[in-house]
Design a protein around this motif. Structure first.
Motif, PDB file in Angstrom:
ATOM      1  N   GLY A   1     -11.260   8.890   0.309  1.00 23.66           N
ATOM      2  CA  GLY A   1     -10.313   8.034  -0.386  1.00 23.66           C
ATOM      3  C   GLY A   1      -9.105   8.745  -0.939  1.00 23.66           C
ATOM      4  N   LEU A   2      -8.383   7.989  -1.735  1.00 24.15           N
ATOM      5  CA  LEU A   2      -7.145   8.444  -2.341  1.00 24.15           C
ATOM      6  C   LEU A   2      -7.183   8.145  -3.827  1.00 24.15           C
ATOM      7  N   VAL A   3      -6.376   8.854  -4.592  1.00 24.32           N
ATOM      8  CA  VAL A   3      -6.245   8.584  -6.025  1.00 24.32           C
ATOM      9  C   VAL A   3      -4.776   8.318  -6.326  1.00 24.32           C
ATOM     10  N   PRO A   4      -4.476   7.582  -7.401  1.00 22.24           N
ATOM     11  CA  PRO A   4      -3.082   7.319  -7.739  1.00 22.24           C
ATOM     12  C   PRO A   4      -2.385   8.592  -8.221  1.00 22.24           C
TER      13      PRO A   4
ATOM     14  N   TYR B   1       1.008  15.833  -2.627  1.00 23.16           N
ATOM     15  CA  TYR B   1       0.205  15.296  -1.549  1.00 23.16           C
ATOM     16  C   TYR B   1      -1.292  15.285  -1.815  1.00 23.16           C
ATOM     17  N   VAL B   2      -1.796  16.248  -2.585  1.00 27.28           N
ATOM     18  CA  VAL B   2      -3.237  16.455  -2.728  1.00 27.28           C
ATOM     19  C   VAL B   2      -3.616  16.622  -4.197  1.00 27.28           C
ATOM     20  N   ALA B   3      -4.765  16.032  -4.564  1.00 22.72           N
ATOM     21  CA  ALA B   3      -5.367  16.270  -5.881  1.00 22.72           C
ATOM     22  C   ALA B   3      -6.647  17.061  -5.638  1.00 22.72           C
ATOM     23  N   ARG B   4      -6.733  18.259  -6.211  1.00 21.71           N
ATOM     24  CA  ARG B   4      -7.919  19.112  -6.033  1.00 21.71           C
ATOM     25  C   ARG B   4      -8.799  18.990  -7.272  1.00 21.71           C
ATOM     26  N   TYR B   5     -10.080  18.728  -7.024  1.00 21.44           N
ATOM     27  CA  TYR B   5     -11.054  18.557  -8.092  1.00 21.44           C
ATOM     28  C   TYR B   5     -12.127  19.633  -7.983  1.00 21.44           C
ATOM     29  N   SER B   6     -12.660  20.031  -9.129  1.00 18.65           N
ATOM     30  CA  SER B   6     -13.720  21.037  -9.198  1.00 18.65           C
ATOM     31  C   SER B   6     -14.929  20.437  -9.904  1.00 18.65           C
TER      32      SER B   6
ATOM     33  N   PHE C   1       0.832  -1.201   0.000  1.00 18.94           N
ATOM     34  CA  PHE C   1       0.000   0.000   0.000  1.00 18.94           C
ATOM     35  C   PHE C   1       0.870   1.256   0.000  1.00 18.94           C
ATOM     36  N   HIS C   2       1.895   1.290   0.838  1.00 16.83           N
ATOM     37  CA  HIS C   2       2.717   2.494   0.964  1.00 16.83           C
ATOM     38  C   HIS C   2       3.743   2.648  -0.155  1.00 16.83           C
ATOM     39  N   ASN C   3       4.009   1.614  -0.905  1.00 19.47           N
ATOM     40  CA  ASN C   3       4.901   1.751  -2.060  1.00 19.47           C
ATOM     41  C   ASN C   3       4.179   2.311  -3.271  1.00 19.47           C
ATOM     42  N   THR C   4       2.843   2.289  -3.250  1.00 16.89           N
ATOM     43  CA  THR C   4       2.046   2.868  -4.324  1.00 16.89           C
ATOM     44  C   THR C   4       1.683   4.271  -3.890  1.00 16.89           C
ATOM     45  N   HIS C   5       2.271   5.268  -4.544  1.00 11.98           N
ATOM     46  CA  HIS C   5       2.044   6.651  -4.139  1.00 11.98           C
ATOM     47  C   HIS C   5       0.614   7.053  -4.451  1.00 11.98           C
ATOM     48  N   ARG C   6      -0.065   7.599  -3.450  1.00 11.15           N
ATOM     49  CA  ARG C   6      -1.453   8.025  -3.603  1.00 11.15           C
ATOM     50  C   ARG C   6      -1.600   9.451  -3.098  1.00 11.15           C
ATOM     51  N   LEU C   7      -2.578  10.144  -3.629  1.00  7.05           N
ATOM     52  CA  LEU C   7      -2.832  11.532  -3.264  1.00  7.05           C
ATOM     53  C   LEU C   7      -4.189  11.644  -2.577  1.00  7.05           C
ATOM     54  N   GLU C   8      -4.272  12.538  -1.608  1.00  5.99           N
ATOM     55  CA  GLU C   8      -5.533  12.822  -0.932  1.00  5.99           C
ATOM     56  C   GLU C   8      -6.452  13.578  -1.892  1.00  5.99           C
ATOM     57  N   ILE C   9      -7.768  13.324  -1.807  1.00  2.00           N
ATOM     58  CA  ILE C   9      -8.743  13.982  -2.683  1.00  2.00           C
ATOM     59  C   ILE C   9      -9.361  15.166  -1.938  1.00  2.00           C
ATOM     60  N   ARG C  10      -9.436  16.305  -2.614  1.00  2.15           N
ATOM     61  CA  ARG C  10     -10.174  17.466  -2.096  1.00  2.15           C
ATOM     62  C   ARG C  10     -11.045  17.989  -3.232  1.00  2.15           C
ATOM     63  N   THR C  11     -12.310  18.298  -2.892  1.00  2.00           N
ATOM     64  CA  THR C  11     -13.248  18.787  -3.902  1.00  2.00           C
ATOM     65  C   THR C  11     -13.887  20.090  -3.426  1.00  2.00           C
ATOM     66  N   ASP C  12     -14.533  20.784  -4.359  1.00  4.39           N
ATOM     67  CA  ASP C  12     -15.227  22.026  -4.013  1.00  4.39           C
ATOM     68  C   ASP C  12     -16.676  21.778  -3.598  1.00  4.39           C
TER      69      ASP C  12
END
Length: 181
Positions: free
Chosen positions: A140-143, A165-170, A122-133
């Motif tokens: 969850g997390l995204v790759p 660290y973070v993926a921001r979605y709109s 799990f920790h060898n697969t880099h994932r980003l935290e999801i943030r939305t508007d």
């Protein structure tokens, strides 16, 4: 515990190395070699979590200043790389992994082999935290790199920005490009 001379492991653990370069400060602009207490590339054993503090873990390793004794500290997982499952043979390491951390309840000492392998994968697969508007957070997390679109509860979110660290979605679609002639 088993006989040390037999070579049988006392159990299993998760090991990771301190990243050669770690980002600190505002925006991660301050780059350091390793961590304050651990040299770059230092081998750290990760205790099984018994408490949840997102992004951190109790680790055991040999201190940068005194390489003979094990120290137990809490560090951020983002500073670690190359996670893997390993057998524990040292009684001193087992005692250090089982030692309670200051301010935290007793944590475990050893993992099952299956738990250790799953945690490392799990920790060898880099994932980003999801943030939305939107009003409701998307769990969850995204790759990394993140997908351009994310669908959650019949709403399509479009990737607006991402960093380490973070993926921001709109919920608004990206602006259309104006054709140049």
């Amino acid at each position: 515990m088993t006989n040390e001379r037999s070579g049988e492991p006392l159990g299993h653990g998760v090991v990771a190395n301190v990243a050669r370069e770690t980002a600190h400060g505002e925006g991660g602009l301050e780059i350091r070699r390793g961590l304050k207490h651990f040299a770059p590339g230092a081998k750290l054993w990760i205790a099984p979590p018994r408490w949840h503090y997102r992004g951190n873990a109790v680790v055991v390793g040999r201190h940068r200043g005194n390489g003979r004794r094990y120290v137990t500290l809490v560090t951020e997982l983002r500073f670690l790389e190359n996670f893997r499952a390993r057998a524990v043979h040292s009684p001193a390491l087992l005692r250090a992994l089982s030692r309670p951390s200051p301010g935290f309840e007793q944590h475990g000492g050893l993992w099952t082999l299956e738990e250790a392998e799953a945690y490392a994968e799990f920790h060898n697969t880099h994932r980003l935290e999801i943030r939305t508007d939107g009003p409701d957070p998307v769990p969850g997390l995204v790759p990394d790199p993140p997908p351009m679109e994310l669908v959650h509860q019949d709403t399509t979110f479009h990737l607006a920005h991402f960093n380490a660290y973070v993926a921001r979605y709109s919920s608004q679609p990206p602006p259309a490009e104006v054709p140049t002639t």
